[in-house]
Write a protein that holds these residues in place. Structure first.
Motif, PDB file in Angstrom:
ATOM      1  N   TRP A   1       0.840  -1.188   0.000  1.00 44.71           N
ATOM      2  CA  TRP A   1       0.000   0.000   0.000  1.00 44.71           C
ATOM      3  C   TRP A   1       0.880   1.245   0.000  1.00 44.71           C
ATOM      4  O   TRP A   1       2.093   1.170   0.189  1.00 44.71           O
ATOM      5  CB  TRP A   1      -0.928  -0.007   1.210  1.00 44.71           C
ATOM      6  CG  TRP A   1      -0.265   0.253   2.528  1.00 44.71           C
ATOM      7  CD1 TRP A   1      -0.221   1.422   3.231  1.00 44.71           C
ATOM      8  CD2 TRP A   1       0.479  -0.700   3.334  1.00 44.71           C
ATOM      9  NE1 TRP A   1       0.481   1.274   4.408  1.00 44.71           N
ATOM     10  CE2 TRP A   1       0.920  -0.020   4.497  1.00 44.71           C
ATOM     11  CE3 TRP A   1       0.814  -2.047   3.166  1.00 44.71           C
ATOM     12  CZ2 TRP A   1       1.681  -0.637   5.483  1.00 44.71           C
ATOM     13  CZ3 TRP A   1       1.572  -2.665   4.162  1.00 44.71           C
ATOM     14  CH2 TRP A   1       1.992  -1.969   5.300  1.00 44.71           C
ATOM     15  N   SER A   2       0.240   2.381  -0.203  1.00 43.46           N
ATOM     16  CA  SER A   2       0.950   3.652  -0.185  1.00 43.46           C
ATOM     17  C   SER A   2       0.234   4.609   0.763  1.00 43.46           C
ATOM     18  O   SER A   2      -0.985   4.547   0.926  1.00 43.46           O
ATOM     19  CB  SER A   2       1.030   4.261  -1.594  1.00 43.46           C
ATOM     20  OG  SER A   2      -0.268   4.665  -2.039  1.00 43.46           O
ATOM     21  N   GLU A   3       1.031   5.485   1.367  1.00 46.46           N
ATOM     22  CA  GLU A   3       0.520   6.539   2.237  1.00 46.46           C
ATOM     23  C   GLU A   3       1.208   7.835   1.822  1.00 46.46           C
ATOM     24  O   GLU A   3       2.366   8.056   2.176  1.00 46.46           O
ATOM     25  CB  GLU A   3       0.800   6.224   3.710  1.00 46.46           C
ATOM     26  CG  GLU A   3       0.125   4.968   4.207  1.00 46.46           C
ATOM     27  CD  GLU A   3       0.522   4.618   5.631  1.00 46.46           C
ATOM     28  OE1 GLU A   3       1.228   5.443   6.266  1.00 46.46           O
ATOM     29  OE2 GLU A   3       0.145   3.524   6.099  1.00 46.46           O
ATOM     30  N   GLY A   4       0.496   8.651   1.072  1.00 53.13           N
ATOM     31  CA  GLY A   4       1.106   9.872   0.571  1.00 53.13           C
ATOM     32  C   GLY A   4       2.210   9.551  -0.420  1.00 53.13           C
ATOM     33  O   GLY A   4       1.995   8.881  -1.430  1.00 53.13           O
ATOM     34  N   ASP A   5       3.425  10.024  -0.139  1.00 51.56           N
ATOM     35  CA  ASP A   5       4.554   9.788  -1.037  1.00 51.56           C
ATOM     36  C   ASP A   5       5.390   8.583  -0.628  1.00 51.56           C
ATOM     37  O   ASP A   5       6.491   8.384  -1.119  1.00 51.56           O
ATOM     38  CB  ASP A   5       5.453  11.029  -1.095  1.00 51.56           C
ATOM     39  CG  ASP A   5       6.054  11.377   0.274  1.00 51.56           C
ATOM     40  OD1 ASP A   5       5.629  10.764   1.287  1.00 51.56           O
ATOM     41  OD2 ASP A   5       6.931  12.258   0.336  1.00 51.56           O
ATOM     42  N   ARG A   6       4.888   7.763   0.282  1.00 46.56           N
ATOM     43  CA  ARG A   6       5.657   6.610   0.784  1.00 46.56           C
ATOM     44  C   ARG A   6       4.916   5.309   0.478  1.00 46.56           C
ATOM     45  O   ARG A   6       3.702   5.211   0.700  1.00 46.56           O
ATOM     46  CB  ARG A   6       5.891   6.757   2.290  1.00 46.56           C
ATOM     47  CG  ARG A   6       6.782   5.669   2.886  1.00 46.56           C
ATOM     48  CD  ARG A   6       7.167   5.997   4.310  1.00 46.56           C
ATOM     49  NE  ARG A   6       8.109   7.119   4.361  1.00 46.56           N
ATOM     50  CZ  ARG A   6       9.418   6.994   4.202  1.00 46.56           C
ATOM     51  NH1 ARG A   6       9.963   5.805   3.962  1.00 46.56           N
ATOM     52  NH2 ARG A   6      10.195   8.056   4.276  1.00 46.56           N
TER      53      ARG A   6
ATOM     54  N   PHE B   1       8.957  -3.532   3.962  1.00 41.67           N
ATOM     55  CA  PHE B   1       9.883  -2.630   3.279  1.00 41.67           C
ATOM     56  C   PHE B   1       9.154  -1.331   2.939  1.00 41.67           C
ATOM     57  O   PHE B   1       7.937  -1.330   2.705  1.00 41.67           O
ATOM     58  CB  PHE B   1      10.421  -3.284   1.994  1.00 41.67           C
ATOM     59  CG  PHE B   1      11.111  -4.598   2.214  1.00 41.67           C
ATOM     60  CD1 PHE B   1      12.472  -4.647   2.451  1.00 41.67           C
ATOM     61  CD2 PHE B   1      10.397  -5.789   2.197  1.00 41.67           C
ATOM     62  CE1 PHE B   1      13.116  -5.861   2.661  1.00 41.67           C
ATOM     63  CE2 PHE B   1      11.024  -7.005   2.399  1.00 41.67           C
ATOM     64  CZ  PHE B   1      12.391  -7.037   2.635  1.00 41.67           C
ATOM     65  N   THR B   2       9.886  -0.245   2.899  1.00 40.04           N
ATOM     66  CA  THR B   2       9.306   1.052   2.575  1.00 40.04           C
ATOM     67  C   THR B   2      10.252   1.833   1.672  1.00 40.04           C
ATOM     68  O   THR B   2      11.476   1.627   1.698  1.00 40.04           O
ATOM     69  CB  THR B   2       9.011   1.861   3.858  1.00 40.04           C
ATOM     70  OG1 THR B   2       8.333   3.075   3.505  1.00 40.04           O
ATOM     71  CG2 THR B   2      10.282   2.200   4.609  1.00 40.04           C
ATOM     72  N   ARG B   3       9.661   2.727   0.869  1.00 41.40           N
ATOM     73  CA  ARG B   3      10.448   3.629   0.023  1.00 41.40           C
ATOM     74  C   ARG B   3       9.667   4.929  -0.114  1.00 41.40           C
ATOM     75  O   ARG B   3       8.436   4.949   0.011  1.00 41.40           O
ATOM     76  CB  ARG B   3      10.717   3.015  -1.341  1.00 41.40           C
ATOM     77  CG  ARG B   3       9.467   2.813  -2.201  1.00 41.40           C
ATOM     78  CD  ARG B   3       9.798   2.189  -3.529  1.00 41.40           C
ATOM     79  NE  ARG B   3       8.583   1.918  -4.314  1.00 41.40           N
ATOM     80  CZ  ARG B   3       8.586   1.272  -5.473  1.00 41.40           C
ATOM     81  NH1 ARG B   3       9.722   0.816  -5.979  1.00 41.40           N
ATOM     82  NH2 ARG B   3       7.446   1.061  -6.124  1.00 41.40           N
ATOM     83  N   GLN B   4      10.391   6.006  -0.346  1.00 42.29           N
ATOM     84  CA  GLN B   4       9.775   7.325  -0.465  1.00 42.29           C
ATOM     85  C   GLN B   4      10.035   7.889  -1.854  1.00 42.29           C
ATOM     86  O   GLN B   4      11.169   7.873  -2.335  1.00 42.29           O
ATOM     87  CB  GLN B   4      10.326   8.273   0.604  1.00 42.29           C
ATOM     88  CG  GLN B   4       9.581   9.600   0.694  1.00 42.29           C
ATOM     89  CD  GLN B   4      10.024  10.407   1.907  1.00 42.29           C
ATOM     90  OE1 GLN B   4      11.044  10.116   2.521  1.00 42.29           O
ATOM     91  NE2 GLN B   4       9.253  11.427   2.253  1.00 42.29           N
ATOM     92  N   ASN B   5       8.939   8.357  -2.482  1.00 40.11           N
ATOM     93  CA  ASN B   5       9.027   8.965  -3.818  1.00 40.11           C
ATOM     94  C   ASN B   5       9.708   8.040  -4.823  1.00 40.11           C
ATOM     95  O   ASN B   5      10.514   8.480  -5.661  1.00 40.11           O
ATOM     96  CB  ASN B   5       9.771  10.308  -3.756  1.00 40.11           C
ATOM     97  CG  ASN B   5       9.007  11.359  -2.970  1.00 40.11           C
ATOM     98  OD1 ASN B   5       7.780  11.415  -3.024  1.00 40.11           O
ATOM     99  ND2 ASN B   5       9.717  12.186  -2.222  1.00 40.11           N
ATOM    100  N   GLY B   6       9.404   6.747  -4.744  1.00 42.99           N
ATOM    101  CA  GLY B   6       9.960   5.790  -5.692  1.00 42.99           C
ATOM    102  C   GLY B   6      11.434   5.527  -5.535  1.00 42.99           C
ATOM    103  O   GLY B   6      12.076   5.025  -6.467  1.00 42.99           O
TER     104      GLY B   6
END
Length: 332
Positions: free
Chosen positions: A271-276, A316-321
């Motif tokens: 899933w995504s939350e805003g830009d993350r 795992f997480t990433r921000q703005n791709g």
């Protein structure tokens, strides 16, 4: 102290010491469930083929646990109903009994005890009348307030939201270790002023990255390579792993993890939350996991010739791709 008492005390002490050593050893080998999963940190990940059982809840996290679902799980203390023995009558009864006992101890004998029972009976009658008057007064007061409450709107303005079901994430091809289950779509409107959470799909390149990071994180931890860990995991996870490494150093041991082999894995949710973006993967893997003496290299726990099998949920997480980083580990 008798001999039997001394023996029982000795066995109890030995049992307690053995239990503490066992717990400490288990905690040294396993850091527990820790990290952050965004707004889903304290929610259970959906079961998968790899991890059909519910994962252990997150024990340590920098994400505040303020969700409405957690407040709903906490049992509400029921107010104590007023009664004669809990209020004025109870205080009077205890006072009268104490007075009668004092009179008995001061030498009035059973005559003082008889006087106490007579005084006790009078106190019960007076207290009963007072209790009855108070109860009638409260019931009349409740009736007078009932029409005003009847016009209140139902629901109290409280709304509940359920997580949206994950969108169809597709299916991997070839002999890949990861598989993404086909899960029905549908999206739930998020509440205003709350992080927008929507289901996403992860590509095959992302799955390959998760498999590679499983090995890299384990080996970097075994080497105590803080620089590599800072690139592979979030700052929060760095703090937890560094704390565990410091404990190992203080105890004169180090954790050595080699020959990591991914046996089976699938995506529990993404899933995504805003830009993350977030993705939780259930992974079953084998490894040679031992604890060695820092000075001699001797194995103090585990078998360096026999691999162990472990099932965990890694988020795992990433921000703005950007690059993926490990943000949480949960035991399955």
């Amino acid at each position: 102290m008798s001999r039997t008492t001394r023996i029982a005390t000795l066995f109890a002490g030995l049992f307690l010491a053995f239990s503490m050593v066992a717990v400490d050893q288990a905690e040294a080998r396993r850091g527990g469930s820790f990290g952050s999963r965004g707004t889903r940190t304290f929610q259970s990940a959906p079961p998968t083929r790899t991890a059909p059982q519910p994962a252990a809840p997150v024990e340590r996290s920098m994400t505040p646990n303020t969700g409405p679902t957690n407040a709903a799980r906490q049992p509400q203390a029921s107010p104590q109903r007023p009664g004669f023995m809990n209020g004025f009558g109870g205080s009077m009864l205890r006072g009268l009994m104490l007075g009668g006992l004092i009179g008995l101890l001061l030498g009035q004998g059973f005559g003082g005890l008889a006087g106490m029972f007579g005084l006790l009976l009078q106190g019960l009658l007076i207290g009963g009348v007072i209790w009855l008057v108070i109860r009638l007064f409260r019931s009349q007061q409740a009736r007078s307030q009932q029409p005003a409450m009847a016009g209140a709107p139902a629901g109290g303005g409280n709304f509940s939201y359920r997580d949206a079901a994950p969108a169809d994430a597709g299916r991997t091809g070839g002999n890949r270790s990861f598989s993404i289950p086909n899960i029905g779509g549908g999206r739930t409107e998020a509440a205003p002023q709350q992080p927008v959470s929507k289901e996403i799909s992860v590509a095959q390149d992302d799955l390959d990255t998760f498999q590679r990071m499983l090995t890299e994180v384990q080996e970097a931890f075994g080497r105590e390579d803080h620089k590599a860990l800072r690139q592979l995991v979030t700052p929060e996870m760095v703090s937890y792993l560094s704390e565990e490494l410091a404990d190992n150093a203080q105890n004169g041991v180090r954790n050595d993890v080699t020959d990591v082999q991914l046996l089976q894995a699938d995506i529990a949710e993404a899933w995504s939350e805003g830009d993350r973006d977030y993705a939780t993967a259930a992974m079953n893997y084998s490894s040679i996991d031992v604890t060695r003496n820092r000075a001699t290299g001797e194995v103090v726990d585990g078998d360096e010739n026999e691999p162990t099998e472990t099932t965990e949920l890694w988020t795992f997480t990433r921000q703005n791709g950007g690059n993926w980083q490990l943000s949480a580990i949960q035991e399955a």
